[in-house]
Design a protein around this motif. Structure first.
Motif, short mmCIF file in Angstrom:
data_model
loop_
_atom_site.label_atom_id
_atom_site.label_comp_id
_atom_site.label_asym_id
_atom_site.label_seq_id
_atom_site.Cartn_x
_atom_site.Cartn_y
_atom_site.Cartn_z
N ILE A 186 7.54 19.43 2.23
CA ILE A 186 7.79 18.78 0.94
C ILE A 186 6.57 17.97 0.50
N VAL A 187 6.09 17.09 1.38
CA VAL A 187 4.98 16.20 1.00
C VAL A 187 3.71 16.98 0.70
N TRP A 225 0.85 -1.19 0.00
CA TRP A 225 0.00 0.00 0.00
C TRP A 225 0.88 1.23 0.00
N LEU A 226 0.53 2.20 -0.84
CA LEU A 226 1.21 3.48 -0.91
C LEU A 226 0.21 4.55 -0.54
N SER A 227 0.58 5.40 0.40
CA SER A 227 -0.28 6.52 0.80
C SER A 227 0.62 7.65 1.28
N PRO A 228 0.12 8.89 1.23
CA PRO A 228 0.96 10.02 1.63
C PRO A 228 1.40 9.91 3.09
N PRO A 229 2.69 10.15 3.35
CA PRO A 229 3.14 10.19 4.74
C PRO A 229 2.53 11.40 5.43
N THR A 240 4.37 12.33 -3.07
CA THR A 240 5.20 11.41 -2.30
C THR A 240 4.29 10.43 -1.59
N TRP A 241 4.67 9.16 -1.62
CA TRP A 241 3.93 8.11 -0.94
C TRP A 241 4.84 7.39 0.05
#
Length: 194
Positions: free
Chosen positions: A56-57, A13-17, A67-68
């Motif tokens: 940044i994110v 799973w990729l999600s924004p930090p 970003t993820w």
């Protein structure tokens, strides 16, 4: 793929930090191998993770530079990071530069190759980001990153002498690219020593 903020293939799973991830990011970024191959601050402190998340994110998502965080489950801990930034050499709204790192605790499982494929699919999707080119760069000697790029279909384009700056030191970098029209199958045109 419903939206670009959460990407998954059912294994990763990729999600924004976000703010709750700051301590995990700080902990992961203590690994010496990350500092060796990235431009992140060394030593990496909690304030660096806060700056990353808030400066940044968040603005990156607003400007098509996402970003993820890589997670082993939808609500799992951060085990790596991947993003699409602006390539250094040109300010091209149709191109992005991919960057990534992965905790040593989960390396060797193919997670980063899966993440790169998810991000490239989203990056090339006209309904999401619509990039025409995604560029990969790494300091020479980073064979693990090169292996991921090669498996994800990036074609080797050369060596940029003194092409990267890492904490005040100019270093040679390898460069590869993938176009929206390129297949995602492993690229075969890489030199043996990269």
């Amino acid at each position: 793929m419903e939206d670009a903020q959460t990407l998954t293939d059912g294994t990763l799973w990729l999600s924004p930090p976000a703010a709750p991830d700051i301590d995990a990011i700080t902990a992961r970024c203590q690994e010496p191998s990350l500092g060796e191959w990235t431009t992140m601050p060394v030593p990496y402190r909690r304030a660096d993770a806060e700056k990353f998340v808030y400066d940044i994110v968040t603005p990156g998502w607003a400007s098509r530079r996402p970003t993820w965080a890589l997670r082993p489950a939808a609500d799992g801990p951060v085990v790596g990071m991947i993003g699409l930034g602006t390539p250094d050499v040109h300010r091209d709204s149709d191109a992005a530069e991919i960057g990534f790192w992965l905790s040593s605790a989960v390396r060797g499982r193919g997670l980063m190759t899966r993440a790169v494929e998810l991000v490239c699919t989203a990056g090339f999707d006209p309904a999401l980001f619509g990039f025409q080119r995604i560029e990969w760069r790494a300091f020479t000697g980073n064979h693990a990153s090169a292996a991921v790029a090669r498996r994800a279909g990036f074609r080797y384009e050369g060596l940029l002498r003194g092409g990267g700056l890492q904490r005040g030191v100019r270093r040679d970098i390898w460069i590869a690219g993938r176009l929206a029209t390129d297949p995602s199958t492993p690229a075969r045109d890489w030199p043996d020593d990269v």
